[in-house]
Structures are given as structure tokens and as C-alpha cells.
Write a protein that holds these residues in place. Structure first.
Motif, PDB file in Angstrom:
ATOM      1  N   PRO A 145       0.804  -1.231   0.000  1.00  0.00           N
ATOM      2  CA  PRO A 145       0.000   0.000   0.000  1.00  0.00           C
ATOM      3  C   PRO A 145       0.834   1.278   0.000  1.00  0.00           C
ATOM      4  CG  PRO A 145      -0.843  -1.581   1.596  1.00  0.00           C
ATOM      5  CD  PRO A 145       0.476  -2.102   1.147  1.00  0.00           C
ATOM      6  N   ALA A 146       2.089   1.184   0.411  1.00  0.00           N
ATOM      7  CA  ALA A 146       2.937   2.382   0.481  1.00  0.00           C
ATOM      8  C   ALA A 146       3.150   2.995  -0.905  1.00  0.00           C
ATOM      9  CB  ALA A 146       4.281   2.041   1.117  1.00  0.00           C
ATOM     10  N   ILE A 147       3.284   2.148  -1.919  1.00  0.00           N
ATOM     11  CA  ILE A 147       3.448   2.634  -3.297  1.00  0.00           C
ATOM     12  C   ILE A 147       2.571   1.770  -4.190  1.00  0.00           C
ATOM     13  CG2 ILE A 147       5.035   3.055  -5.206  1.00  0.00           C
ATOM     14  CD1 ILE A 147       7.281   3.396  -3.242  1.00  0.00           C
ATOM     15  N   LEU A 148       1.422   2.286  -4.538  1.00  0.00           N
ATOM     16  CA  LEU A 148       0.476   1.523  -5.343  1.00  0.00           C
ATOM     17  C   LEU A 148       0.767   1.628  -6.833  1.00  0.00           C
ATOM     18  CD1 LEU A 148      -2.846   2.386  -3.469  1.00  0.00           C
ATOM     19  CD2 LEU A 148      -1.522   0.266  -3.333  1.00  0.00           C
ATOM     20  N   ARG A 149       1.474   2.674  -7.220  1.00  0.00           N
ATOM     21  CA  ARG A 149       1.781   2.888  -8.640  1.00  0.00           C
ATOM     22  C   ARG A 149       3.292   3.059  -8.800  1.00  0.00           C
ATOM     23  NH1 ARG A 149      -2.832   5.303  -7.197  1.00  0.00           N
ATOM     24  NH2 ARG A 149      -4.722   4.817  -8.421  1.00  0.00           N
ATOM     25  N   PRO A 150       4.022   1.958  -8.754  1.00  0.00           N
ATOM     26  CA  PRO A 150       5.491   2.035  -8.809  1.00  0.00           C
ATOM     27  C   PRO A 150       6.009   2.524 -10.148  1.00  0.00           C
ATOM     28  CG  PRO A 150       4.765  -0.236  -8.992  1.00  0.00           C
ATOM     29  CD  PRO A 150       3.544   0.565  -8.648  1.00  0.00           C
ATOM     30  N   LYS A 151       7.089   3.275 -10.086  1.00  0.00           N
ATOM     31  CA  LYS A 151       7.722   3.748 -11.312  1.00  0.00           C
ATOM     32  C   LYS A 151       8.396   2.581 -12.026  1.00  0.00           C
ATOM     33  CE  LYS A 151      12.354   4.778  -9.506  1.00  0.00           C
ATOM     34  NZ  LYS A 151      13.400   5.799  -9.322  1.00  0.00           N
ATOM     35  N   TYR A 152       8.680   2.791 -13.302  1.00  0.00           N
ATOM     36  CA  TYR A 152       9.383   1.793 -14.093  1.00  0.00           C
ATOM     37  C   TYR A 152      10.868   2.151 -14.124  1.00  0.00           C
ATOM     38  CZ  TYR A 152       5.116  -0.363 -15.929  1.00  0.00           C
ATOM     39  OH  TYR A 152       3.932  -1.040 -16.053  1.00  0.00           O
ATOM     40  N   ASP A 153      11.711   1.160 -13.827  1.00  0.00           N
ATOM     41  CA  ASP A 153      13.154   1.379 -13.860  1.00  0.00           C
ATOM     42  C   ASP A 153      13.721   0.976 -15.215  1.00  0.00           C
ATOM     43  OD1 ASP A 153      14.149   2.022 -10.898  1.00  0.00           O
ATOM     44  OD2 ASP A 153      12.507   0.578 -10.779  1.00  0.00           O
ATOM     45  N   ASP A 154      14.817   1.610 -15.577  1.00  0.00           N
ATOM     46  CA  ASP A 154      15.510   1.293 -16.825  1.00  0.00           C
ATOM     47  C   ASP A 154      16.011  -0.141 -16.789  1.00  0.00           C
ATOM     48  OD1 ASP A 154      17.140   2.032 -19.298  1.00  0.00           O
ATOM     49  OD2 ASP A 154      18.697   1.416 -17.882  1.00  0.00           O
ATOM     50  N   ALA A 155      15.783  -0.879 -17.874  1.00  0.00           N
ATOM     51  CA  ALA A 155      16.127  -2.297 -17.920  1.00  0.00           C
ATOM     52  C   ALA A 155      17.614  -2.543 -17.684  1.00  0.00           C
ATOM     53  CB  ALA A 155      15.701  -2.886 -19.264  1.00  0.00           C
ATOM     54  N   GLN A 156      18.465  -1.724 -18.293  1.00  0.00           N
ATOM     55  CA  GLN A 156      19.902  -1.887 -18.092  1.00  0.00           C
ATOM     56  C   GLN A 156      20.280  -1.659 -16.626  1.00  0.00           C
ATOM     57  OE1 GLN A 156      23.176  -2.212 -20.424  1.00  0.00           O
ATOM     58  NE2 GLN A 156      23.227  -3.016 -18.331  1.00  0.00           N
ATOM     59  N   THR A 157      19.669  -0.665 -16.006  1.00  0.00           N
ATOM     60  CA  THR A 157      19.942  -0.379 -14.599  1.00  0.00           C
ATOM     61  C   THR A 157      19.503  -1.546 -13.715  1.00  0.00           C
ATOM     62  OG1 THR A 157      19.654   1.986 -15.003  1.00  0.00           O
ATOM     63  CG2 THR A 157      19.501   1.251 -12.726  1.00  0.00           C
ATOM     64  N   ILE A 158      18.372  -2.149 -14.047  1.00  0.00           N
ATOM     65  CA  ILE A 158      17.911  -3.319 -13.297  1.00  0.00           C
ATOM     66  C   ILE A 158      18.922  -4.446 -13.435  1.00  0.00           C
ATOM     67  CG2 ILE A 158      16.124  -5.082 -13.092  1.00  0.00           C
ATOM     68  CD1 ILE A 158      14.110  -3.008 -14.136  1.00  0.00           C
ATOM     69  N   TYR A 159      19.376  -4.702 -14.644  1.00  0.00           N
ATOM     70  CA  TYR A 159      20.361  -5.760 -14.872  1.00  0.00           C
ATOM     71  C   TYR A 159      21.609  -5.531 -14.020  1.00  0.00           C
ATOM     72  CZ  TYR A 159      19.272  -9.230 -18.506  1.00  0.00           C
ATOM     73  OH  TYR A 159      18.818 -10.326 -19.195  1.00  0.00           O
ATOM     74  N   ASP A 160      22.079  -4.298 -13.988  1.00  0.00           N
ATOM     75  CA  ASP A 160      23.282  -3.985 -13.193  1.00  0.00           C
ATOM     76  C   ASP A 160      23.051  -4.314 -11.723  1.00  0.00           C
ATOM     77  OD1 ASP A 160      24.500  -3.100 -15.502  1.00  0.00           O
ATOM     78  OD2 ASP A 160      24.202  -0.967 -15.076  1.00  0.00           O
ATOM     79  N   ASP A 161      21.859  -4.002 -11.231  1.00  0.00           N
ATOM     80  CA  ASP A 161      21.583  -4.285  -9.828  1.00  0.00           C
ATOM     81  C   ASP A 161      21.383  -5.776  -9.581  1.00  0.00           C
ATOM     82  OD1 ASP A 161      21.129  -2.929  -7.172  1.00  0.00           O
ATOM     83  OD2 ASP A 161      19.282  -4.124  -7.293  1.00  0.00           O
ATOM     84  N   LEU A 162      20.861  -6.491 -10.553  1.00  0.00           N
ATOM     85  CA  LEU A 162      20.695  -7.937 -10.391  1.00  0.00           C
ATOM     86  C   LEU A 162      22.045  -8.614 -10.163  1.00  0.00           C
ATOM     87  CD1 LEU A 162      17.978  -8.838 -13.075  1.00  0.00           C
ATOM     88  CD2 LEU A 162      17.668  -8.358 -10.638  1.00  0.00           C
ATOM     89  N   VAL A 163      23.069  -8.153 -10.861  1.00  0.00           N
ATOM     90  CA  VAL A 163      24.413  -8.689 -10.648  1.00  0.00           C
ATOM     91  C   VAL A 163      24.858  -8.425  -9.212  1.00  0.00           C
ATOM     92  CG1 VAL A 163      26.846  -8.440 -11.285  1.00  0.00           C
ATOM     93  CG2 VAL A 163      25.094  -8.540 -13.066  1.00  0.00           C
ATOM     94  N   LYS A 164      24.607  -7.217  -8.723  1.00  0.00           N
ATOM     95  CA  LYS A 164      24.976  -6.881  -7.333  1.00  0.00           C
ATOM     96  C   LYS A 164      24.205  -7.749  -6.337  1.00  0.00           C
ATOM     97  CE  LYS A 164      26.031  -2.034  -8.407  1.00  0.00           C
ATOM     98  NZ  LYS A 164      25.624  -0.613  -8.204  1.00  0.00           N
ATOM     99  N   GLN A 165      22.930  -7.997  -6.630  1.00  0.00           N
ATOM    100  CA  GLN A 165      22.123  -8.826  -5.738  1.00  0.00           C
ATOM    101  C   GLN A 165      22.651 -10.258  -5.675  1.00  0.00           C
ATOM    102  OE1 GLN A 165      19.638  -7.751  -3.684  1.00  0.00           O
ATOM    103  NE2 GLN A 165      20.248  -5.727  -4.422  1.00  0.00           N
ATOM    104  N   LEU A 166      23.110 -10.768  -6.800  1.00  0.00           N
ATOM    105  CA  LEU A 166      23.669 -12.115  -6.816  1.00  0.00           C
ATOM    106  C   LEU A 166      24.979 -12.176  -6.038  1.00  0.00           C
ATOM    107  CD1 LEU A 166      22.902 -13.157 -10.483  1.00  0.00           C
ATOM    108  CD2 LEU A 166      21.937 -14.179  -8.421  1.00  0.00           C
ATOM    109  N   GLU A 167      25.773 -11.133  -6.139  1.00  0.00           N
ATOM    110  CA  GLU A 167      27.023 -11.105  -5.378  1.00  0.00           C
ATOM    111  C   GLU A 167      26.742 -11.021  -3.877  1.00  0.00           C
ATOM    112  OE1 GLU A 167      29.166  -7.890  -7.189  1.00  0.00           O
ATOM    113  OE2 GLU A 167      29.809  -9.109  -8.913  1.00  0.00           O
ATOM    114  N   ALA A 168      25.714 -10.269  -3.509  1.00  0.00           N
ATOM    115  CA  ALA A 168      25.313 -10.207  -2.100  1.00  0.00           C
ATOM    116  C   ALA A 168      24.750 -11.551  -1.646  1.00  0.00           C
ATOM    117  CB  ALA A 168      24.274  -9.104  -1.899  1.00  0.00           C
TER     118      ALA A 168
END
Length: 486
Positions: A145-168
Motif C-alpha cells: 500500500p505504500a506505493i500503489l503505482r510504482p515507477k518503471y526502472d531502466d532495464a539496463q539499470t535493473i540488470y546492473d543491480d541484479l548482478v549486485k544482488q547475486l554477489e550479495a
């Protein structure tokens, strides 16, 4: 009057108790759970999501609807509306919400093994969303409920963070198991608490994400560094290290393996309602026949006239009734309790082979890794004398020989495509969009001359989050490419 007074008095005496007679609350509804229970359910849900793989198998040239069913117009024509396969979106975010609950609860409880597993699985699901739609809600997603209409993130930026999440995730998974940080044990229906294999899965998924970006010239150094780190962090899935979900299926309606129950047989042993609707595509069957591939009779069965016959994608009607085609074989429909596939060890070796071919990986040659991938595929499919048969196959210059292949990358991707047949349709479609291999023919009913590059955002998302959807601009299924495509 006496009874009315007693009831009224009881009510008044109890009215100070919060929630008394609150008809809006169901006392049988669970308001919380444990990481153990939710993790098992979430893993099972991820493995059981059939929609992405079905569509992938169609558009990657593995499968086709048979002539025993009408419909499938969107799949065959590529003329798709905003309702087309929208379950990929909704089921993915539902699944992510479960993983998010486990991650947050486990973080609070300092259960790092659970944190690591859920990070890996969230990456798996988010990558599929990006590979389907491009930009998607990410940083503001799963906020309730805090954010009902989430913004869309750039696909490349998401990919970069996915790599960081896997390393974590790898860091968390390597934390010592203690009373405070318990093993997931039986709650882990994939590796049964073997965190070393989870580390390898995380690194292999990272390798997949990095190689997906080989068409992005600016990512070359990041790909090199990321792969090197994965090697030192525990390496990749190896021999017989398939990633399989095995929750304990039962020969009961709704509790069988969902793939088997949907495409195969009911708990009573009769044909499922969908059994005759799906079969192997002409392109897939001919590829295996032309290479004299021993995996053919594991992937498929002969038509009722004894011929190997697939359906040219887009065709249908009487010439291609299910019985007249090569339907799914014994390695595909094993039984009600067969495991669901999240990733094969064969895919890991083919990913490593490509990394070695491109100079990103040392220590083993691209050829040896390629040949190991073929062996793993033969074993996984249950080919008789798999190791010997695989050696004969990849030594045959007319079949799977790496040394004589004029295009080494095409050879690697094509063998990966074969291995993914029936088990990884979505991944095969993504790799086709990235590399153009193998050369999957257009549907015979295609509108135009282009293969689909992506799906459109679902109509329900346009209805509930319209400003953020419209901010993505005009989306076309052919020309609005995912950032990693050529």
C-alpha cells in the motif's frame, strides 16, 4: 425478554474487547507465516510457472500447436494484444512478493541462508520480467500500500543491480550455518539445504545475465570482471548439478507435477485435456533428424504412421492432427512425480563455453566445455550409454562437431537450444533474440516479416498504473527491442 436481556448484557460486557464480533476479520486467515513455509511454496510456484516456457518454446522453434486444436492466433500471427500472456506479469510479481516476504523476515531473524536463496530467486524472476518487457517496476515494486503505482526502472539499470544482488546472495550463502543461521533443510525443495550448490547456481545465473549483454559494447569490461569474480566466488554448476524443484508430487489431481498434468496425463492415467493440443515443431524435429541426434526419441515419439513429423509453426488442421505428428517423448513426460527444471547443468556448460569462446573465461577450452554440455544433455534426457553416445555425436563432423563448425558461436547456441527443448523455452527464445541462433523460421501466418522482440505491457497494468506505463512511450512488439538485443 429474558433471553434478549442476557444477549444484550453479554454484548455490553464484552464490547470493550477489541475486535469482538468483527465480521470483517476471518480468524482462520493466516496473517503471518515463517520463512520455511513461504520459501517452499515460492520455489514450487517459480518452477511451476508454465506460461513463459510455453510461449518460449513456440517462438524458439521447439513446439507448435497441433492440428487437433484451433486458436493460438496470437502466437502464430504475432499480432498480440495487451491481454496476451499477461499471466507472465501477474504471476511473476505475486511470486516476487513471496520471496520478498521471506527475505525481509529472514533478514530480521538473521537467517542468512534464507536471505541468500531468496535473493537468487528474485533475480531469476526479475530477469525474466526484463527479458519479456524491458523496463519494469523494480526499485518501487513490492512496496504494498505504500506505493500503489510504482515507477518503471531502466532495464539496463535493473540488470546492473541484479548482478549486485547475486554477489550479495553469495556472501549470505557462504555465512556459516549456526543455531542463529540455520540450514533451510527440507524447506529448500531445490538443493535440500546444500548452500554450495546455491552459490554455484547464483554464479551461473550471473554468467547468464552477463553474457546476455554481449551486444552492448560498453559492458565488455563489466562482463569480464563479473565472470572473473564468479570464478573466485565458487564457480558454476558442474557435472550432474541440475537445478530441479522436487516438492514431493502426488498422484492426485492438482498435486502432480504441473507440466505432466497439463501436457500429459491426469491422476487417473487418462489424457489431460491439453494433451493433444501441443506437439513438436517441424523445425525442431528436422534439426534432430538431419543430425542423426540420439536425443530425438527421448524428446519425441513417432507419428502413428511411423514417421518423424513436426508441425510447421503456424500450420494446423487435419494434416497435423496430434496422432499424425511426433508428440512429446519419454524424457519429457516421465511421470506424475518428475522434477520441475529451473536450470540444467548442460546450460551452465554452454554458458561457460561461450564465455571461453569470447575470451572471458580461461582454464578450460570452449570446445571441452561445449562437449561437456552435450554430455550433460544426453545424460539428463536418459540417452542409452549417454557418455559414449555423446562422444560419438560430437565427434561426427555432420552432427555436433565443434572443430569443423564454421561459426563456433552458432554451434554453441544451437546445442544449448537443443538441450533446452521442453525444459527452457523462454531461455531459448531470449537467446534467439540475442544471437539470431538457431535460424528459427517465421510462423507461416506471421503478420509481416519480423519475429517478436517482446511482449506488450498488460492491459491491467495500463489500467492501474497508466502514467508510468505511458511514460515508457509507444511500445511495439517488433521494433521496441530489449536493450541487449542487436
Amino acid at each position: 425478554m429474558k433471553y434478549i436481556f442476557v444477549i444484550a448484557a453479554t454484548f455490553l460486557a464484552s464490547s470493550c474487547k477489541e475486535g469482538y464480533l468483527d465480521i470483517n476479520k476471518n480468524p482462520n486467515d493466516a496473517v503471518s507465516s515463517t520463512p520455511e513455509l513461504v520459501l517452499s511454496a515460492a520455489l514450487n510456484a517459480t518452477a511451476g510457472q508454465l506460461n513463459p516456457n510455453q510461449l518460449g518454446h513456440f517462438w524458439a522453434g521447439h513446439w507448435s500447436p497441433s492440428g487437433s486444436v484451433s486458436g493460438f492466433n496470437g502466437e502464430k500471427t504475432y499480432d498480440i494484444p495487451g491481454t496476451f500472456y499477461s499471466a507472465i506479469w501477474t504471476s511473476s510479481y505475486d511470486n516476487l512478493a513471496d520471496y520478498d516476504y521471506v527475505e525481509k523476515t529472514a533478514t530480521t531473524n538473521k537467517q542468512l541462508a534464507f536471505v541468500g536463496i531468496t535473493k537468487v530467486m528474485k533475480v531469476l524472476v526479475y530477469q525474466r520480467l526484463v527479458d519479456t518487457y524491458g523496463n519494469v517496476p523494480y526499485s518501487e515494486a513490492l512496496k504494498g500500500p505504500a506505493i500503489l503505482r510504482p515507477k518503471y526502472d531502466d532495464a539496463q539499470t535493473i540488470y546492473d543491480d541484479l548482478v549486485k544482488q547475486l554477489e550479495a546472495a553469495v556472501v549470505a550463502l557462504k555465512s556459516p550455518i549456526t543455531a542463529e543461521n540455520p540450514s533451510p533443510g527440507a524447506a529448500d525443495i531445490v538443493f535440500q539445504g546444500n548452500l554450495t550448490k546455491w552459490v554455484k547456481f547464483a554464479n551461473t545465473l550471473k554468467l547468464r545475465i552477463l553474457l546476455r549483454q554481449t551486444n552492448v559494447a560498453s559492458k565488455a569490461s563489466a562482463i569480464q570482471a563479473g565472470i572473473a569474480k564468479a570464478v573466485t566466488d565458487g564457480g558454476f554448476l558442474g557435472v550432474d548439478e541440475n537445478v530441479l524443484s522436487t516438492p514431493g508430487y502426488l498422484k492426485t489431481a492438482g498435486k502432480q507435477n504441473p507440466f505432466y498434468e497439463n501436457y500429459g496425463f491426469t491422476a487417473a492415467g487418462t489424457l489431460s485435456g491439453n494433451h493433444d493440443f501441443y506437439t513438436n515443431a517441424d523445425f525442431f524435429i528436422k534439426t534432430l533428424v538431419n543430425a542423426n541426434d540420439p536425443r530425438l526419441d527421448r524428446f519425441a515419439v513417432k507419428a502413428n504412421d511411423g514417421a518423424w513429423r513436426g508441425v510447421p509453426f503456424g500450420e494446423g488442421s487435419d494434416p497435423y492432427l496430434y496422432a499424425k505428428t511426433s508428440g512429446f517423448g519419454p524424457a519429457i513426460l516421465k511421470g506424475y512425480d518428475q522434477s520441475q527444471v529451473l536450470m540444467q547443468s548442460a546450460e551452465s556448460f554452454f554458458l561457460q563455453a561461450e564465455a571461453a569462446f569470447r575470451g572471458y573465461l580461461t582454464g578450460a577450452t570452449a570446445q571441452s566445455l561445449y562437449e561437456s554440455g552435450i554430455k550433460e544433455s544426453f545424460k539428463f534426457l536418459g540417452v542409452t550409454n549417454a557418455a559414449t553416445a555423446a562422444t560419438t555425436y560430437y565427434s561426427d563432423q555432420a552432427a555436433g562437431s565443434y572443430t569443423v563448425a564454421s561459426n563456433k558461436l552458432e554451434a554453441i547456441i544451437t546445442q544449448k537450444w537443443i538441450a533446452l527443448g521442453a525444459f527452457g523455452g523462454f531461455e531459448a527464445w531470449a537467446e534467439f533474440r540475442r544471437t539470431g541462433f538457431p535460424k528459427v523460421p517465421l510462423s507461416t501466418r506471421a503478420v509481416g516479416t519480423k519475429q517478436p522482440a517482446r511482449l506488450l505491457y498488460p492491459n491491467q497494468e495500463l489500467g492501474t498504473n497508466s502514467d508510468n506505463v505511458k511514460a515508457q512511450g509507444t511500445i511495439n512488439q517488433f521494433d521496441t527491442k530489449i536493450f541487449w538485443m542487436k
